[in-house]
Design an enzyme around this catalytic site. Structure first.
Site, short mmCIF file in Angstrom:
data_model
loop_
_atom_site.label_atom_id
_atom_site.label_comp_id
_atom_site.label_asym_id
_atom_site.label_seq_id
_atom_site.Cartn_x
_atom_site.Cartn_y
_atom_site.Cartn_z
N GLN A 74 -4.51 -2.06 -65.27
CA GLN A 74 -4.54 -1.39 -66.57
C GLN A 74 -5.89 -1.61 -67.24
OE1 GLN A 74 -1.46 -2.51 -69.42
NE2 GLN A 74 -1.95 -0.78 -70.76
N HIS A 90 0.45 4.51 -70.96
CA HIS A 90 0.25 5.83 -70.35
C HIS A 90 0.87 5.86 -68.97
CE1 HIS A 90 -3.27 3.27 -69.52
NE2 HIS A 90 -3.30 3.85 -68.32
P1 5GP Z 1 -5.29 2.49 -66.34
O1 5GP Z 1 -6.37 1.94 -65.46
O2 5GP Z 1 -5.31 1.84 -67.71
O3 5GP Z 1 -3.90 2.49 -65.73
O4 5GP Z 1 -5.62 4.03 -66.53
C1 5GP Z 1 -6.54 4.48 -67.45
C2 5GP Z 1 -6.92 5.86 -67.02
O5 5GP Z 1 -7.53 6.51 -68.11
C3 5GP Z 1 -7.92 5.88 -65.86
O6 5GP Z 1 -7.36 6.60 -64.77
C4 5GP Z 1 -9.14 6.57 -66.46
O7 5GP Z 1 -9.78 7.44 -65.55
C5 5GP Z 1 -8.55 7.31 -67.64
N1 5GP Z 1 -9.47 7.48 -68.77
C6 5GP Z 1 -10.20 6.50 -69.36
N2 5GP Z 1 -10.89 7.00 -70.41
C7 5GP Z 1 -10.55 8.32 -70.47
C8 5GP Z 1 -10.95 9.37 -71.34
O8 5GP Z 1 -11.73 9.20 -72.29
N3 5GP Z 1 -10.43 10.60 -71.11
C9 5GP Z 1 -9.54 10.82 -70.08
N4 5GP Z 1 -9.10 12.08 -69.93
N5 5GP Z 1 -9.15 9.85 -69.24
C10 5GP Z 1 -9.66 8.61 -69.43
#
Ligand code: 5GP
Ligand code: ZN
Length: 115
Positions: free
Chosen positions: A95, A101
């Site tokens: 994360q 999300h």
């Molecule tokens: P996590 O690593 O927290 O499970 O997922 C975060 C996700 O958010 C990642 O897949 C990353 O590519 C996406 N992400 C991060 N910043 C942004 C942003 O500003 N816009 C969009 N559309 N996706 C984002």
């Protein structure tokens, strides 16, 4: 907390930073991931700020269900025959954004177990 002004996903909800939004209702927003890992890689988020799915489950099981319902309908609209839904919870699980999300991934074969 309703929204956190320092949170990137709260900024997307408010339209303060752009995103390719594919679905929106009062409790959920869905948008394409900036760094897609599959032909479909959509993030489905609650319109309230909460750091992860575990906290969301405590605050609102109804919104947690709405997130899965939105993911299911997006997958159905795209004709995905199989897809994966993932909540990463905690840094050690990958994360990086601490607004809950759900990742909706599909459109290619997905190996198991994930890395
Ligand atoms: P996590 O690593 O927290 O499970 O997922 C975060 C996700 O958010 C990642 O897949 C990353 O590519 C996406 N992400 C991060 N910043 C942004 C942003 O500003 N816009 C969009 N559309 N996706 C984002
Ligand atoms: Zn937030």
């Amino acid at each position: 907390m309703a929204l956190d002004p320092t949170c990137i996903f709260c900024k997307i909800i408010q339209g303060d930073i752009p995103a390719d939004i594919v679905y929106r209702d009062e409790s959920v927003v869905a948008f394409n991931d900036l760094n897609p890992q599959a032909p479909t890689h959509v993030l489905v988020i609650p319109t309230i700020h909460t750091p992860n799915a575990s906290e969301l489950a405590k605050i609102s099981p109804t919104i947690l269900a709405a997130i899965f319902s939105a993911a299911s309908s997006i997958a159905g609209d795209r004709g995905l025959d199989g897809y994966r839904t993932v909540f990463n919870t905690g840094e050690s699980a990958g994360q990086s954004v601490f607004h809950a999300h759900l990742h909706l991934l599909g459109g290619r074969g997905l190996a198991w177990p994930p890395g």
